[in-house]
Write a protein that holds these residues in place. Structure first.
Motif, PDB file in Angstrom:
ATOM      1  N   LYS A 241      30.014  41.359  44.120  1.00 32.53           N
ATOM      2  CA  LYS A 241      30.910  41.089  43.082  1.00 32.53           C
ATOM      3  C   LYS A 241      31.268  42.376  41.943  1.00 32.53           C
ATOM      4  O   LYS A 241      30.052  42.528  41.752  1.00 32.53           O
ATOM      5  CB  LYS A 241      30.906  40.061  42.501  1.00 32.53           C
ATOM      6  N   VAL A 242      32.017  43.132  41.723  1.00 32.61           N
ATOM      7  CA  VAL A 242      32.341  44.328  40.954  1.00 32.61           C
ATOM      8  C   VAL A 242      32.688  43.790  39.391  1.00 32.61           C
ATOM      9  O   VAL A 242      34.088  43.573  39.476  1.00 32.61           O
ATOM     10  CB  VAL A 242      33.372  45.262  41.484  1.00 32.61           C
ATOM     11  N   PHE A 243      31.766  43.649  39.077  1.00 32.36           N
ATOM     12  CA  PHE A 243      32.631  43.181  37.732  1.00 32.36           C
ATOM     13  C   PHE A 243      33.087  44.580  37.048  1.00 32.36           C
ATOM     14  O   PHE A 243      31.780  45.314  36.664  1.00 32.36           O
ATOM     15  CB  PHE A 243      31.504  42.663  36.801  1.00 32.36           C
ATOM     16  N   TYR A 244      33.757  44.702  36.006  1.00 35.24           N
ATOM     17  CA  TYR A 244      33.920  45.946  35.525  1.00 35.24           C
ATOM     18  C   TYR A 244      35.070  45.118  34.034  1.00 35.24           C
ATOM     19  O   TYR A 244      35.522  44.111  33.517  1.00 35.24           O
ATOM     20  CB  TYR A 244      35.837  46.188  36.846  1.00 35.24           C
ATOM     21  N   SER A 245      35.558  46.350  33.051  1.00 31.75           N
ATOM     22  CA  SER A 245      36.066  45.554  31.982  1.00 31.75           C
ATOM     23  C   SER A 245      36.653  46.941  31.520  1.00 31.75           C
ATOM     24  O   SER A 245      36.832  47.503  31.539  1.00 31.75           O
ATOM     25  CB  SER A 245      34.768  45.995  30.872  1.00 31.75           C
ATOM     26  N   THR A 246      37.736  46.796  30.684  1.00 32.12           N
ATOM     27  CA  THR A 246      38.128  47.642  29.801  1.00 32.12           C
ATOM     28  C   THR A 246      38.536  48.132  28.424  1.00 32.12           C
ATOM     29  O   THR A 246      38.300  46.532  28.481  1.00 32.12           O
ATOM     30  CB  THR A 246      40.341  47.419  30.617  1.00 32.12           C
ATOM     31  N   LEU A 247      38.398  48.760  28.439  1.00 33.97           N
ATOM     32  CA  LEU A 247      38.305  48.967  26.693  1.00 33.97           C
ATOM     33  C   LEU A 247      39.471  48.926  25.395  1.00 33.97           C
ATOM     34  O   LEU A 247      39.708  49.038  24.407  1.00 33.97           O
ATOM     35  CB  LEU A 247      38.495  49.990  25.994  1.00 33.97           C
ATOM     36  N   SER A 248      40.620  48.546  26.701  1.00 27.74           N
ATOM     37  CA  SER A 248      41.955  49.083  25.841  1.00 27.74           C
ATOM     38  C   SER A 248      42.344  47.054  25.694  1.00 27.74           C
ATOM     39  O   SER A 248      42.198  46.010  25.968  1.00 27.74           O
ATOM     40  CB  SER A 248      43.066  48.937  26.584  1.00 27.74           C
ATOM     41  N   ASP A 249      42.129  46.957  24.149  1.00 24.29           N
ATOM     42  CA  ASP A 249      42.101  45.545  22.927  1.00 24.29           C
ATOM     43  C   ASP A 249      43.310  45.085  23.179  1.00 24.29           C
ATOM     44  O   ASP A 249      43.588  43.967  23.463  1.00 24.29           O
ATOM     45  CB  ASP A 249      41.260  45.770  21.860  1.00 24.29           C
ATOM     46  N   ASN A 250      44.159  46.035  23.247  1.00 23.09           N
ATOM     47  CA  ASN A 250      45.375  45.030  23.036  1.00 23.09           C
ATOM     48  C   ASN A 250      46.481  45.394  24.182  1.00 23.09           C
ATOM     49  O   ASN A 250      47.941  45.178  24.082  1.00 23.09           O
ATOM     50  CB  ASN A 250      46.373  46.099  22.405  1.00 23.09           C
ATOM     51  N   ALA A 251      45.959  44.891  25.627  1.00 21.51           N
ATOM     52  CA  ALA A 251      46.151  45.027  26.836  1.00 21.51           C
ATOM     53  C   ALA A 251      46.509  43.909  26.858  1.00 21.51           C
ATOM     54  O   ALA A 251      46.014  42.843  26.407  1.00 21.51           O
ATOM     55  CB  ALA A 251      44.973  45.023  28.271  1.00 21.51           C
TER      56      ALA A 251
END
Length: 131
Positions: free
Chosen positions: A49-59
């Motif tokens: 399981k690859v846990f990822y995050s993205t920094l675009s808060d307004n996505a």
């Protein structure tokens, strides 16, 4: 001893997946700023399981769905590159999961800071009323 190797393989996979994501040609993935937060590998090394995050808060939710679809479609390429870079007998099958714990942590920290400032303000007004 199995857990120790499992964590080492997960950490090595996380580092390599971060590098591999730069080479992905899919515009849904290449245009987003993705951070791989962790990789959990099963004890038999067949699945990860690859846990990822993205920094675009307004996505928007639609953009997040597009990113998830792009990662799912690039999973085969990422897995093949991972097999070349890591010397494992079995290369795990990858599933990508959005990790929003960083955003939740920032929200909680902001709320705590807001409470601290409110407590200081109420103490100041109580001292002013006594004087």
């Amino acid at each position: 001893m199995g857990k120790y190797r499992q964590h080492r393989v997960g950490d090595a996979a996380r580092q390599e997946i971060c590098d591999i994501l730069r080479d992905v040609k899919d515009p849904r993935v290449s245009s987003a700023f993705i951070t791989v937060t962790s990789v959990d590998v099963t004890p038999d090394f067949k699945y990860a399981k690859v846990f990822y995050s993205t920094l675009s808060d307004n996505a928007t939710a639609e953009e997040k769905k597009e990113l998830a679809a792009g990662l799912r479609s690039a999973a085969g390429f990422i897995r093949s590159q991972l097999a070349q870079r890591l010397n494992l007998r079995i290369t795990p099958e990858l599933s990508f999961i959005l990790d929003d714990s960083l955003r939740r942590g920032v929200d909680i920290a902001a709320k705590i800071n807001n409470l601290e400032f409110n407590d200081i303000d109420t103490e100041d007004t109580e001292e002013d009323e006594k004087a």
